[in-house]
Design a protein around this motif. Structure first.
Motif, PDB file in Angstrom:
ATOM      1  N   ARG A  59       0.849  -1.193   0.000  1.00 43.69           N
ATOM      2  CA  ARG A  59       0.000   0.000   0.000  1.00 43.69           C
ATOM      3  C   ARG A  59       0.888   1.248   0.000  1.00 43.69           C
ATOM      4  O   ARG A  59       1.732   1.411   0.875  1.00 43.69           O
ATOM      5  N   VAL A  60       0.670   2.100  -0.988  1.00 51.57           N
ATOM      6  CA  VAL A  60       1.497   3.293  -1.164  1.00 51.57           C
ATOM      7  C   VAL A  60       0.625   4.536  -1.060  1.00 51.57           C
ATOM      8  O   VAL A  60      -0.321   4.705  -1.835  1.00 51.57           O
ATOM      9  N   GLY A  61       0.939   5.416  -0.126  1.00 55.53           N
ATOM     10  CA  GLY A  61       0.232   6.689  -0.019  1.00 55.53           C
ATOM     11  C   GLY A  61       0.800   7.688  -1.016  1.00 55.53           C
ATOM     12  O   GLY A  61       2.014   7.889  -1.068  1.00 55.53           O
ATOM     13  N   THR A  62      -0.070   8.285  -1.819  1.00 58.43           N
ATOM     14  CA  THR A  62       0.405   9.239  -2.821  1.00 58.43           C
ATOM     15  C   THR A  62      -0.614  10.348  -3.017  1.00 58.43           C
ATOM     16  O   THR A  62      -1.824  10.115  -2.917  1.00 58.43           O
ATOM     17  N   THR A  63      -0.137  11.555  -3.287  1.00 56.39           N
ATOM     18  CA  THR A  63      -1.030  12.716  -3.395  1.00 56.39           C
ATOM     19  C   THR A  63      -1.581  12.907  -4.805  1.00 56.39           C
ATOM     20  O   THR A  63      -2.630  13.520  -4.974  1.00 56.39           O
TER      21      THR A  63
END
Length: 258
Positions: free
Chosen positions: A35-39
């Motif tokens: 899981r990768v948090g990205t804006t």
């Protein structure tokens, strides 16, 4: 004494195994998903296509490669700059995409090794270029400086230009949009994003200041207390840097590190 040493060794082994079992790395492998948090709002690092809800960019190529080497799928979790660190501490995602090294963030979240370096430049309307030649020109009471809430630039512009008016807006809006709409006179952003902005919007220009400010390493945020996951990620980064993956990916997206 021998029994004591043996017992201590078994205890340490047990603790080490427990740490490994509770690491985010183990959870990723068991879940089969990174899981990768990205804006999705930092071109060319991460760009979200609103029509398809799909992401592209330097960060996306990097984290896709990481997931492939882990043998898992990748899932992108939408976040914004003001909640970027909270998503790590609340276990909403396992890592973030690129984030500027910032000591306030480092108090509550961990960082990987850096893999890119940037600095910050001012961007203005092209027709206003004659008004400005260096950083000090923006520290005036009648100048409006835009920044996005929660970014390193928000604190930066307040420190750089204490006499100016600070126009702080909240995501999903962005500081450069205030500049385009003439609600601000300048925005300060990385040399990386500035290059893409002036290419996309021909009414914008980078002020030819004597030198960019605040040279800053770029890295991924991850859980501060998970040394197993930190070690894995750092080893992966070192291997990929040595093999030229980061140079090739940067070239693909027209990026030049400092």
């Amino acid at each position: 004494m021998y029994k004591f040493i043996l017992a201590l060794g078994l205890c340490l082994l047990s603790v080490g195994q427990a740490v490994a079992d509770t690491s985010r790395l183990q959870g990723i492998l068991e879940r089969g998903v990174l899981r990768v948090g990205t804006t999705g709002d930092w071109n060319p690092m991460t760009i979200k296509d609103p029509a398809t809800n799909r992401y592209r960019g330097f960060d996306i190529d990097v984290t896709t490669e990481l997931a492939k080497d882990l043998g898992v799928e990748v899932e992108y979790v939408a976040t914004d700059w003001k909640t970027l660190v909270n998503g790590i501490t609340a276990n909403k995602y396992d890592i973030t995409g690129s984030a500027s090294l910032n000591m306030s963030r480092a108090k509550v979240a961990g960082y990987s090794q850096p893999y890119f370096y940037l600095a910050f430049v001012p961007v203005v309307q092209k027709k206003d270029l004659a008004k400005y030649s260096d950083w000090s020109d923006f520290d005036q009471a009648d100048v409006k400086v835009a920044a996005t809430l929660g970014t390193v630039q928000e604190k930066m512009v307040k420190a750089f230009f204490p006499s100016a008016q600070h126009v702080v807006i909240e995501a999903p809006a962005r500081d450069f949009q205030e500049l385009l709409a003439r609600r601000a006179d300048v925005s300060v952003t990385s040399n990386v994003e500035a290059a893409t902005l002036v290419e996309k919007f021909n009414q914008l220009a980078i002020v030819p200041v004597k030198a960019p400010r605040k040279p800053t390493p770029i890295a991924m945020l991850l859980p501060q207390d998970d040394q197993v996951w930190i070690n894995y990620l750092n080893h992966w980064l070192e291997l990929k840097k040595t093999q030229g993956f980061f140079d090739e990916t940067a070239k693909k997206w027209g990026l030049k590190s400092l």
